[in-house]
Design a protein around this motif. Structure first.
Motif, PDB file in Angstrom:
ATOM      1  N   ASP A  30       0.828  -1.211   0.000  1.00  0.00           N
ATOM      2  CA  ASP A  30       0.000   0.000   0.000  1.00  0.00           C
ATOM      3  C   ASP A  30       0.858   1.257   0.000  1.00  0.00           C
ATOM      4  OD1 ASP A  30      -2.450  -1.379   0.046  1.00  0.00           O
ATOM      5  OD2 ASP A  30      -2.294  -1.668   2.217  1.00  0.00           O
ATOM      6  N   LEU A  31       2.089   1.133   0.476  1.00  0.00           N
ATOM      7  CA  LEU A  31       3.005   2.274   0.479  1.00  0.00           C
ATOM      8  C   LEU A  31       3.294   2.742  -0.937  1.00  0.00           C
ATOM      9  CD1 LEU A  31       4.798   4.105   2.243  1.00  0.00           C
ATOM     10  CD2 LEU A  31       6.630   2.424   1.980  1.00  0.00           C
ATOM     11  N   PHE A  32       3.215   1.838  -1.903  1.00  0.00           N
ATOM     12  CA  PHE A  32       3.450   2.201  -3.296  1.00  0.00           C
ATOM     13  C   PHE A  32       2.153   2.315  -4.096  1.00  0.00           C
ATOM     14  CE2 PHE A  32       7.723   0.884  -2.288  1.00  0.00           C
ATOM     15  CZ  PHE A  32       8.509   1.682  -3.100  1.00  0.00           C
ATOM     16  N   LYS A  33       1.046   1.860  -3.533  1.00  0.00           N
ATOM     17  CA  LYS A  33      -0.202   1.876  -4.295  1.00  0.00           C
ATOM     18  C   LYS A  33      -1.124   3.002  -3.810  1.00  0.00           C
ATOM     19  CE  LYS A  33      -1.315  -2.499  -3.783  1.00  0.00           C
ATOM     20  NZ  LYS A  33      -2.030  -3.799  -3.994  1.00  0.00           N
ATOM     21  N   GLY A  34      -2.003   2.704  -2.880  1.00  0.00           N
ATOM     22  CA  GLY A  34      -3.035   3.663  -2.531  1.00  0.00           C
ATOM     23  C   GLY A  34      -2.596   4.860  -1.723  1.00  0.00           C
ATOM     24  N   LEU A  35      -1.655   4.666  -0.802  1.00  0.00           N
ATOM     25  CA  LEU A  35      -1.321   5.759   0.104  1.00  0.00           C
ATOM     26  C   LEU A  35      -0.723   6.980  -0.596  1.00  0.00           C
ATOM     27  CD1 LEU A  35      -0.054   3.789   3.229  1.00  0.00           C
ATOM     28  CD2 LEU A  35      -2.340   4.637   2.681  1.00  0.00           C
TER      29      LEU A  35
END
Length: 232
Positions: A30-35
């Motif tokens: 998620d650190l590279f996707k949604g956040l």
């Protein structure tokens, strides 16, 4: 085209274990996707606070559009003709990813790959940013392509056409949800709530964006638990 692309990518899967591990991490992080994408949305939310600015209405409309896009994508997954993911497709040449374990989740073997809900979600969010800022939106489109879409194709989670269909769905949903006539249906209600309960409204919006940014992970776990333990 799908078969040609997947076979072409297959020549790289045995070249570098560290590269495969990096791509695998990025695809699930998620650190590279949604956040990061939600961080951009919140940046524009706090930057454009003037009542005359349509930025906040566009952001609300974008979030509504992306939820609709994901709902349609998942409905198509469940009701459409079954298409196995590339790594689980016996009709394709088997690709070994050096340095990576075999996927343990059986759901990946039975979920329909078409269309990509990842592409629907993140291209819809990039479209909302593009409507606010052309430069930021163009960079975000590139970011979604490189860090979200391509890793899923490389790892055999989706075909290129899955990504293309999901991306087009996400873009179309946000383009429609941000039209002036559509925003009028709910825009005034959100304005009233924001003016009357600014802290509560923005706290709730933050929670919603976190769930969207993590692809509703906690909500899905809750629903799966309810279905599992609900008496039949």
């Amino acid at each position: 085209m799908d078969i040609s692309v997947m076979n072409w990518l297959g020549q790289f899967t045995l070249m570098s274990a560290p590269f495969n591990q990096i791509v695998h991490y990025i695809s699930g992080s998620d650190l590279f996707k949604g956040l990061p994408i939600m961080g951009v949305l919140w940046y524009f939310w706090f930057r454009d606070t003037e009542p005359k600015s349509n930025t906040r209405k566009t952001i609300i409309a974008t979030l509504i559009g992306c939820v609709v896009a994901v709902f349609i994508a998942r409905a198509a997954n469940n009701m459409g003709a079954y298409q196995p993911r590339p790594f689980a497709n016996a009709a394709l040449a088997h690709h070994t990813y050096i340095g990576l374990p075999i996927p343990e989740s059986q759901a990946l073997y039975i979920w329909n790959s078409f269309p990509s809900d990842h592409a629907a979600l993140f291209f819809s969010l990039a479209t909302g940013i593009f409507l606010i800022s052309r430069n930021a939106g163009a960079l975000l489109y590139l970011y979604v392509l490189v860090f979200i879409a391509l890793p899923r194709v490389y790892l055999g989670l989706h075909y290129p056409t899955d990504i293309l269909a999901g991306g087009m769905l996400g873009i179309a949903c946000v383009v429609l949800s941000t039209r002036a006539g559509v925003i009028k249906l709910y825009g005034n209600r959100f304005d009233v709530l924001l003016a009357r309960y600014p802290a509560a409204f923005q706290a709730a919006l933050f929670i919603i964006t976190v769930e969207i940014g993590t692809l509703f992970y906690d909500v899905r776990l809750l629903l799966e638990g309810i279905v599992k333990y609900f008496p039949r």
